[in-house]
Motif scaffolding. Structure first.
Motif, PDB file in Angstrom:
ATOM      1  N   ILE A 197       0.842  -1.206   0.000  1.00  0.00           N
ATOM      2  CA  ILE A 197       0.000   0.000   0.000  1.00  0.00           C
ATOM      3  C   ILE A 197       0.873   1.250   0.000  1.00  0.00           C
ATOM      4  O   ILE A 197       0.661   2.180  -0.780  1.00  0.00           O
ATOM      5  N   ASP A 233       2.462   1.761  -3.350  1.00  0.00           N
ATOM      6  CA  ASP A 233       1.501   2.238  -4.349  1.00  0.00           C
ATOM      7  C   ASP A 233       1.219   3.728  -4.119  1.00  0.00           C
ATOM      8  O   ASP A 233       1.266   4.525  -5.047  1.00  0.00           O
ATOM      9  N   TYR A 254       1.681   8.231  -6.351  1.00  0.00           N
ATOM     10  CA  TYR A 254       0.639   9.092  -6.911  1.00  0.00           C
ATOM     11  C   TYR A 254       1.215  10.471  -7.189  1.00  0.00           C
ATOM     12  O   TYR A 254       1.935  11.026  -6.372  1.00  0.00           O
ATOM     13  N   PRO A 255       0.881  11.017  -8.355  1.00  0.00           N
ATOM     14  CA  PRO A 255       1.364  12.375  -8.656  1.00  0.00           C
ATOM     15  C   PRO A 255       0.712  13.379  -7.701  1.00  0.00           C
ATOM     16  O   PRO A 255      -0.412  13.184  -7.256  1.00  0.00           O
ATOM     17  N   ARG A 265      -1.288  16.431  -6.841  1.00  0.00           N
ATOM     18  CA  ARG A 265      -2.290  17.260  -7.521  1.00  0.00           C
ATOM     19  C   ARG A 265      -2.671  18.374  -6.580  1.00  0.00           C
ATOM     20  O   ARG A 265      -2.825  18.150  -5.395  1.00  0.00           O
ATOM     21  N   ARG A 266      -2.858  19.556  -7.135  1.00  0.00           N
ATOM     22  CA  ARG A 266      -3.318  20.606  -6.240  1.00  0.00           C
ATOM     23  C   ARG A 266      -4.823  20.457  -6.057  1.00  0.00           C
ATOM     24  O   ARG A 266      -5.558  20.128  -6.960  1.00  0.00           O
ATOM     25  N   SER A 267      -5.258  20.629  -4.829  1.00  0.00           N
ATOM     26  CA  SER A 267      -6.668  20.508  -4.537  1.00  0.00           C
ATOM     27  C   SER A 267      -6.964  21.406  -3.355  1.00  0.00           C
ATOM     28  O   SER A 267      -6.115  21.618  -2.495  1.00  0.00           O
ATOM     29  N   TYR A 268      -8.184  21.926  -3.331  1.00  0.00           N
ATOM     30  CA  TYR A 268      -8.541  22.804  -2.220  1.00  0.00           C
ATOM     31  C   TYR A 268      -8.645  22.041  -0.904  1.00  0.00           C
ATOM     32  O   TYR A 268      -8.670  22.617   0.158  1.00  0.00           O
ATOM     33  N   ALA A 269      -8.732  20.717  -0.977  1.00  0.00           N
ATOM     34  CA  ALA A 269      -8.880  19.932   0.242  1.00  0.00           C
ATOM     35  C   ALA A 269      -7.580  19.860   1.018  1.00  0.00           C
ATOM     36  O   ALA A 269      -7.576  19.667   2.219  1.00  0.00           O
ATOM     37  N   LYS A 270      -6.454  20.021   0.342  1.00  0.00           N
ATOM     38  CA  LYS A 270      -5.136  19.799   0.946  1.00  0.00           C
ATOM     39  C   LYS A 270      -5.084  18.426   1.616  1.00  0.00           C
ATOM     40  O   LYS A 270      -4.535  18.250   2.698  1.00  0.00           O
ATOM     41  N   PHE A 271      -5.741  17.470   0.993  1.00  0.00           N
ATOM     42  CA  PHE A 271      -5.847  16.121   1.561  1.00  0.00           C
ATOM     43  C   PHE A 271      -5.951  15.204   0.346  1.00  0.00           C
ATOM     44  O   PHE A 271      -7.020  15.023  -0.217  1.00  0.00           O
ATOM     45  N   GLY A 272      -4.837  14.686  -0.095  1.00  0.00           N
ATOM     46  CA  GLY A 272      -4.814  13.963  -1.352  1.00  0.00           C
ATOM     47  C   GLY A 272      -5.258  12.522  -1.223  1.00  0.00           C
ATOM     48  O   GLY A 272      -5.540  12.051  -0.122  1.00  0.00           O
ATOM     49  N   PRO A 273      -5.271  11.812  -2.353  1.00  0.00           N
ATOM     50  CA  PRO A 273      -5.719  10.421  -2.339  1.00  0.00           C
ATOM     51  C   PRO A 273      -4.736   9.486  -1.639  1.00  0.00           C
ATOM     52  O   PRO A 273      -5.048   8.322  -1.418  1.00  0.00           O
ATOM     53  N   VAL A 330      -5.215   8.569   3.092  1.00  0.00           N
ATOM     54  CA  VAL A 330      -5.942   7.447   3.693  1.00  0.00           C
ATOM     55  C   VAL A 330      -5.187   6.116   3.515  1.00  0.00           C
ATOM     56  O   VAL A 330      -5.047   5.363   4.478  1.00  0.00           O
ATOM     57  N   PRO A 331      -4.653   5.829   2.325  1.00  0.00           N
ATOM     58  CA  PRO A 331      -3.852   4.604   2.217  1.00  0.00           C
ATOM     59  C   PRO A 331      -2.698   4.543   3.223  1.00  0.00           C
ATOM     60  O   PRO A 331      -2.446   3.491   3.811  1.00  0.00           O
TER      61      PRO A 331
END
Lengths: 317, 506, 183
Positions: free
Chosen positions: C47, C50, C54-55, C57-65, C68-69
């Motif tokens: 995990i 993997d 991950y690349p 990415r900018r996101s307003y969440a500041k919590f990428g994919p 959680v993994p």
């Protein structure tokens, strides 16, 4: 996920149409699970062709997964040169092939015709200060992150429509605060509950709430006004956003020109039939028939444009 | 009182012979497909949409309602008798129900399930008729903060399904969470843990996980234990039917389960899973006396069947509230029913109640009829269902495997699904052999992605500000309930002990 | 430990969750249990490996994919350590002897069905073979009888679901013959 409509199951009223070339057998692959839009398109084609007496023997096969690319892969592997094999697909597949870096693409199959389409609408809660496309554009220019968009999956049609609007409005598409929801229902609840600024989805997802006045339409991504919706298009508001979530039928690679012509003949007759148009109307689908070389050119142009916008949205490199 | 006049008119519509026929057909079909692992009511409605056009709007809607309710009950049958949840909604039923079946009380468990379905369906439908508009407001006031709080509540109560060992329960939960992240991340499109296999870039269907862990894993486990002696499964011991004592034990779980199901049905969190989890947990927490012993010693307590079964049918009725009033489907089956409406040019939503009142009330009334039909039809058959267990074991388990693979291949359309099924079967087998509970793995696989999605969606809406989680009063109230459900019993025990001491000292 | 019964009860209630409560352990070192611990640790590594790819990415969440993994991998690692301790101390219950033969028939049946479905033999034949193998695993040794019942059952299921519901199932020669006959 849209337009769960229905294929009519009518006792075959066989009407011989002598003008149509003979296609005695057809298999239609729906590269999605039973019940979704592509499956229903396939089953509507099946019932129409049968009841119009165009093709006596038709079977639908479902192969679900990965935005249709698994079905497409299997189709290309198994059906090359098989004139009786067809596959249903649509705009979602274009994006899925790019995003999944699928090794089989739409250029590996023989496109026949675009059959139906649905335009995307951008809506806001009735209480929202945003009323027009200009309002939305201004809000984006002021505080791009403060405008939240609720729509379908990341990189899907809704996201692309939102990204194109941002582009035309002069802000960076990859900076929009686009929030994907898994189904139209969930996004709808978020818009009605006032949790997001605007919603973006296929017209049918929002139609009943628009009619009831709970949602107002900011714009629709059609090239001209639509009879079923009393609201301005983006184009007429000065924002050139033209996005159609279309569905198509294609044949196997490696078939002869004569075989392709026979299939086009059958599909063309079907698309012009009253039965087909009546079916589309009950489902709320728009007949956007475009066939042969015109469609092939349209498809090529869609692939190029989508590749560009997905990169702008930051979905692909 | 208008509501009731309309409802009576609806009843008149629904009791027309042809409509009764459709209800009957729907319930029978629903039960049949509910029993098949992997094929559920949603898929059945999808496949029947084309056929149903010839039945007319009212007729087909009545049939679909029957399929929905029947499917919920059918799922319970395979859960109880075969330890194979036919639907995600009946995962919790399998826990106590199958233990009861192993002690020859399968008939009683089925009875408790049938009456629970009836009870839950009946009262929730009544609730639907009365408080639909209010429930819609509640559902709409829920945002990401509230949903995330609900997920936290569900996670905190999951330990009730752990069985004897906390460490193994947690391990199972983490395995489930891992299964949950496989596939495309909904919020960014990032593909996780797919290892370049295109089929894995979709999220793994919960049906495959459930059927693999339970049905395949269980079959492998039994085969691995098989020694060549003629062992006869104990199909029935004592009466098949519920007696008054059993029934009395079921009443309270029915009421609580119905309440939970009805409350959660209208929320877009995936349907019946959460209310059934919570109902099971509640019953296990509240059990006393005989029931306490049966829960603790793994003998199978009837309360653990009664509560979740009332909850899942009640949530089916609850689901119809946002569907009819907003056109908002909160479960897969509801989405398919929406499609059914659209095929007749009906658009569920605020205007449906005014424009097509007769159809709406006909549907509500037909829910009553379908519910009644469910009990009338299924209770007499309980004796026959239980006989299923008297089929010679080799053929019974071979049959289960055939059913399971048909369901999975038919729904997914790809043999790859079978590879996953085999994989989960092997995991399930190892877990069974080493005493790991299976239910937490499924709970993790279902709730994990939902919780992650709600949290991240909330962070997106609030641009990375975590404070939104505690700014909602509803969410805070839910957190309080969660804390209470975990520490409440202990505090209560301490308080009681302390007060006993003071009274003794005084 | 104090002799005060109230304190004792409280201690029991607030016991750390990581001890094994069942108390029916064998007390012997458990190799299979250690293997599970290793497998869990391996899963955590997979995990992490993997998620680290991950690349950004900018996101307003500041919590990428990837977050959680990572959390899940952390949890699994902790469980792996606990499992290892449990196995070392022999906290797993005694297990019945394994009937490898029966298990192989069963797994073999499923594997064979997968191959048959991929190879285009069709649902009915594949399902019948699975039925026969599974019945064999449970000690029913008359193969022709098993195959016969399996064929009957799978043909019935095919007819029911193909024609009753319109479900598409993998087709082979037998299915095509049936479709041709029923057309």
């Amino acid at each position: 996920m849209k337009n769960f409509g229905i294929a009519a199951f009518v006792a075959a009223s066989v009407m011989a149409s002598a003008a149509v070339a003979q296609v005695s057998e057809l298999r239609i692959m729906a590269p999605a699970g039973p019940g979704g839009g592509w499956d229903q398109t396939a089953r509507t084609i099946q019932s129409t062709l049968q009841s119009e007496g165009l093709v006596p023997n038709i079977q639908v096969e479902n192969v679900a997964g990965a935005g249709g690319t698994i079905g497409l892969q299997q189709f290309v592997n198994r059906s090359t040169g098989d004139a009786a094999a067809t596959i249903v697909g649509g705009y979602v597949m274009v994006g899925a092939i790019i995003a999944n870096e699928s090794n089989v693409t739409l250029s590996d199959i023989t496109p026949l015709a675009r059959l139906t389409g649905e335009y995307v609408v951008v809506v806001a809660n009735a209480d929202s200060p945003i009323n027009t496309a200009e309002d939305l554009a201004n809000a984006l220019r002021n505080d791009i992150g403060g405008v939240t968009w609720a729509g379908g999956s990341a990189g899907g049609v809704d996201h692309i429509a939102a990204g194109k609007f941002a582009q035309v409005a002069g802000v960076a598409p990859e900076q929009i605060n686009y929030i994907p929801y898994s189904g139209g229902g969930e996004a709808l609840a978020a818009i009605l509950g006032g949790q997001v600024s605007v919603g973006v989805s296929g017209f049918s997802e929002f139609s009943s709430q628009i009619e009831a006045g709970a949602l107002k339409v900011i714009g629709i991504t059609a090239p001209e006004r639509q009879a079923y919706l009393d609201a301005p298009t983006f184009v007429e508001q000065g924002f050139d956003v033209d996005v159609q979530n279309w569905r198509m039928i294609a044949a196997a690679p490696g078939i002869s020109d004569a075989e392709r012509a026979a299939l086009l003949d059958v599909i063309g007759t079907m698309a012009a039939s009253d039965k087909w148009n009546a079916e589309l109307e009950t489902k709320g689908w728009v007949n956007t028939y475009l066939a042969g070389d015109d469609f092939a050119a349209y498809l090529a142009e869609q692939i190029t444009a989508t590749t560009a916008i997905l990169a702008d949205l930051g979905i692909t490199e | 009182m208008d509501t009731f006049i309309l409802l009576f008119e609806g009843l008149a519509t629904a009791t027309q012979p042809s409509n009764l026929m459709f209800a009957l057909l729907g319930v029978m079909l629903g039960t049949a497909v509910g029993v098949m692992p992997g094929i559920g009511p949603a898929l059945t409605v999808a496949l029947l949409l084309p056929v149903s056009l010839s039945f007319g709007a009212t007729g087909s809607m009545i049939m679909f309602a029957g399929i929905y309710y029947g499917g919920m009950y059918g799922g319970a049958i395979s859960s109880i008798l075969l330890n194979t949840p036919g639907e995600t909604a009946s995962i919790m039923t399998a826990l106590e129900g199958n233990r009861m079946a192993k002690r020859g009380k399968g008939g009683k468990a089925l009875g408790a399930a049938a009456f629970g379905s009836f009870f839950g369906g009946m009262f929730a439908t009544l609730g639907l008729a009365v408080v639909a508009p209010f429930m819609v407001m509640v559902a709409l006031s829920f945002g990401t903060a509230e949903y995330f709080a609900l997920m936290v509540l569900s996670f905190m109560t999951v330990s009730a399904a752990f069985g004897g060992s906390m460490s193994r329960g947690l391990t199972a939960l983490f395995i489930g969470l891992t299964i949950g992240i496989v596939g495309t991340d909904k919020l960014t499109g990032q593909v996780r843990l797919a290892f370049g296999i295109p089929e894995m870039s979709d999220n793994i269907s919960i049906a495959i996980v459930a059927v693999g862990l339970f049905a395949i894993g269980e079959t492998m486990y039994l085969a691995s234990q098989y020694v060549n002696h003629k062992e006869k499964a104990q199909a029935v011991s004592g009466s098949v039917w519920l007696n008054w004592g059993d029934f009395k034990r079921c009443i309270r779980p029915y009421i609580r389960g119905t309440g939970l199901g009805f409350l959660f049905g209208p929320l877009p969190t995936g349907g019946a899973e959460i209310p059934t989890f919570l109902s099971y947990t509640t019953e296990k927490r509240l059990a006393t006396g005989e029931a306490r012993r049966e829960f603790d010693e793994g003998l199978g307590a009837i309360e653990g069947v009664a509560g979740p079964e009332a909850a899942n049918n009640a949530s089916a009725a609850g689901t119809l509230i946002p569907l009819l009033t907003l056109g908002l489907p909160t479960s897969a089956t509801a989405a398919m029913m929406l499609a059914g409406f659209q095929q007749y040019g009906l658009q569920p939503g605020p205007l449906l109640f005014t424009n097509n009142a007769d159809l709406v009330w006909g549907l509500v009334a037909s829910l009553f009829i379908a519910n009644l039909m469910l009990v009338v039809l299924n209770v007499p058959f309980i004796g026959i269902w239980v006989k299923l267990l008297t089929i010679p074991r080799p053929w019974l388990y071979a049959g289960i495997l055939c059913f399971a693979t048909l369901g999975i291949v038919g729904a997914q359309g790809s043999p790859f699904a079978l590879i996953l099924l085999l994989g989960f079967g092997l995991i399930g087998f190892v877990m069974r052999r080493f005493g790991y509970p299976l239910a937490p793995a499924l709970v993790g696989a279902i709730l994990g992605p939902l919780a992650e999605e709600q949290l991240r969606r909330g962070l997106m809406i609030n641009q990375g500000d975590w404070m939104f989680l505690i700014e909602s009063r509803i969410a805070l109230a839910i957190y309080a309930i969660a804390l209470l459900s975990v520490f409440g019993p202990r505090l209560w025990a301490l308080v009681r002990k302390a007060s006993r001491k003071t009274t003794a000292a005084a | 430990m104090s002799g005060d019964p109230k304190n004792q009860a409280a201690e029991e209630d607030l016991r750390l969750p990581f001890d094994d409560e069942t108390g029916h352990g064998t007390g012997k070192r458990d190799l299979a249990g250690l293997l599970i611990a290793v497998a869990l640790f391996g899963l955590a590594m997979v995990i992490v490996n993997d998620a680290s790819g991950y690349p950004i990415r900018r996101s307003y969440a500041k919590f990428g994919p990837e977050i959680v993994p990572y959390l899940i991998a952390g949890g699994i690692s902790v469980m792996a350590v606990i499992t290892a301790i449990m196995a070392w101390r022999g906290a797993f219950e005694a297990r019945d002897p394994l009937n490898i033969g029966a298990l192989s028939w069963l797994v073999g049946g499923i594997v064979l069905e997968i191959f048959m479905l991929y190879g285009g033999t069709g649902f009915i034949a594949g399902s019948a073979v699975l039925f026969a193998f599974a019945a064999r695993a449970f000690g029913q040794k008359t193969l022709p009888l098993n195959l016969g019942i399996g064929l009957l059952l799978s043909t019935l299921l095919y007819l029911l679901f193909r024609y009753g519901l319109g479900l598409s199932l993998p087709a082979g020669p037998v299915e095509r013959a049936i479709d041709l006959l029923l057309r």
